[in-house]
Design a protein around this motif. Structure first.
Motif, PDB file in Angstrom:
ATOM      1  N   PHE A  75       4.490   5.499  -5.870  1.00 20.20           N
ATOM      2  CA  PHE A  75       4.720   5.373  -7.149  1.00 20.20           C
ATOM      3  C   PHE A  75       3.832   6.356  -7.879  1.00 20.20           C
ATOM      4  O   PHE A  75       4.058   7.001  -8.865  1.00 20.20           O
ATOM      5  N   MET A  76       2.591   6.344  -7.243  1.00 19.54           N
ATOM      6  CA  MET A  76       1.378   7.362  -7.754  1.00 19.54           C
ATOM      7  C   MET A  76       1.922   8.774  -7.706  1.00 19.54           C
ATOM      8  O   MET A  76       1.786   9.491  -8.519  1.00 19.54           O
ATOM      9  N   GLY A  77       2.680   8.966  -6.664  1.00 21.77           N
ATOM     10  CA  GLY A  77       3.191  10.466  -6.408  1.00 21.77           C
ATOM     11  C   GLY A  77       4.490  10.728  -7.317  1.00 21.77           C
ATOM     12  O   GLY A  77       4.529  11.768  -7.914  1.00 21.77           O
ATOM     13  N   CYS A  78       5.293   9.671  -7.529  1.00 22.82           N
ATOM     14  CA  CYS A  78       6.361   9.865  -8.613  1.00 22.82           C
ATOM     15  C   CYS A  78       5.902   9.804  -9.700  1.00 22.82           C
ATOM     16  O   CYS A  78       6.707  10.112 -10.599  1.00 22.82           O
TER      17      CYS A  78
ATOM     18  N   GLY B 106       0.865  -1.086   0.118  1.00 28.41           N
ATOM     19  CA  GLY B 106       0.148  -0.083  -0.211  1.00 28.41           C
ATOM     20  C   GLY B 106       0.965   1.251  -0.033  1.00 28.41           C
ATOM     21  O   GLY B 106       0.672   2.304  -0.663  1.00 28.41           O
ATOM     22  N   LEU B 107       1.875   1.081   0.819  1.00 27.13           N
ATOM     23  CA  LEU B 107       2.774   2.267   0.874  1.00 27.13           C
ATOM     24  C   LEU B 107       3.592   2.668  -0.643  1.00 27.13           C
ATOM     25  O   LEU B 107       3.516   3.762  -1.054  1.00 27.13           O
TER      26      LEU B 107
END
Length: 358
Positions: free
Chosen positions: A157-160, A151-152
């Motif tokens: 990766f969504m933020g990156c 989950g983390l």
């Protein structure tokens, strides 16, 4: 890694072959979408003060929709058949969603909502199954690998991804649509509504051993499924139409539809068709109840047999002194046939009936 590998392979195939497919549109710079606004937005802005009061009604509708969406997703993920060991944290989830809704509203970002399909797919990817030792033996579900690493990393990766816009613009839109369709269809496995839909085109001899088929007639199962399908089509029609603003109220109206089913189905039928208890637990309880009924029935037969044996022993031990004197107009006791008299006894008839039933 099936989804990730599929996207990589299809992007490479599209790039090598040179298919003129529509690509994913991504921004070229990290900045607000509109040039006339900043990162933070005044909640009221140039609007008059009474718009705050007027916004209470649509805000209530949005609250109902977000609450039910979050709660339904959390209940599906935390089902007992998943054998999760850690706590659910429903209140903490709602608190985090409420805080993020406020932050996103001030920054003009899309609201956080529950990703039901992605959540179910994430849970299915963490399942632990036993190693098959015998040929043809089905693996046994043991539980879920419960941790916070995946989950983390997903959200990291969504933020990156905002820094990978030069790569993401090569992803064809048909590839994304195909991946989303696969994830949606794969998450339908094990859902009772989808299993009951397949019963419409399945012969009776090929139907699986579902617990609700043991206690509910097939026509009532189809009737219950038809009601659910009608509600689903109605909700989808409202969502894609101009009346989408009443969608939260229609979702809330499903509660009254479910309550109205009490007049069409018995409590036992609704418990089998619309109960939170997983299918495996229902089968165990049903088998336990059947075993209890058989044990009680066998105990009754044994008690009847013991009573009959006791009567036979008492008759066999009766002496001449115990036999009362009969009047001259009565049958001579020496002429009475014991077997004929026993066959007329209530206890013996009950014993015979139980024996024939078994």
């Amino acid at each position: 890694f099936a989804v990730f590998l599929t996207i990589v392979i299809m992007v490479l195939l599209d790039f090598v072959v040179g298919i003129p497919s529509p690509k994913l549109q991504v921004p070229h710079a990290f900045k607000p979408t509109r040039d006339d606004r900043g990162w933070f937005i005044n909640p009221i802005g140039p609007n008059p003060w009474w718009t705050v009061l007027a916004a209470l009604v649509p805000a209530l509708l949005c609250t109902i929709l977000i609450f039910m969406d979050q709660q339904i997703s959390a209940v599906i993920v935390n089902r007992k058949e998943h054998k999760l060991k850690k706590g659910c944290g429903y209140h903490l989830d709602h608190f985090v969603v409420a805080v993020m809704l406020g932050v996103c509203s001030v920054m003009g970002l899309p609201w956080f909502v529950a990703a039901t399909v992605l959540s179910i797919t994430h849970v299915n990817s963490l399942k632990v199954e036993s190693d098959c030792s015998a040929p043809g033996e089905q693996p046994k579900f043991l539980g879920i690998r419960e941790h916070r690493v995946t989950g983390l990393l997903i959200f990291v990766f969504m933020g990156c991804s905002v820094f990978f816009t030069s790569v993401l613009k090569f992803i064809p839109m048909p590839v994304l649509y195909g991946v989303f369709l696969y994830m949606g269809v794969s998450s339908l496995r094990g859902i009772q509504f989808f299993d009951r839909l397949k019963l419409f085109w399945m012969p009776a001899k090929h139907q699986p051993d579902f617990i609700y088929l043991r206690h509910v007639p097939l026509r009532k199962v189809h009737f219950f499924t038809a009601i659910q399908l009608t509600c689903l089509v109605l909700l989808w029609t409202i969502k894609v139409s101009r009346a989408a603003f009443i969608f939260p109220m229609m979702v809330l109206a499903l509660v009254f539809v479910r309550k109205a089913m009490d007049f069409c189905f018995s409590k036992r039928e609704l418990s089998s068709l619309d109960d939170l208890m997983p299918e495996r637990k229902k089968k165990l309880d049903d088998a336990r109840n059947e075993a209890g009924e058989e044990e009680e029935e066998s105990r009754s037969v044994m008690e009847a047999a013991a009573a009959a044996s006791s009567v036979q022993l008492n008759v066999g031990k009766t002496s001449d002194m115990d036999i009362p004197k009969q009047s001259s107009d009565r049958t001579d006791p020496s002429d009475i046939v014991i077997l004929d008299e026993m066959s007329q006894m209530t206890v013996w008839k009950a014993l015979t009936l139980k024996t024939e039933t078994l």
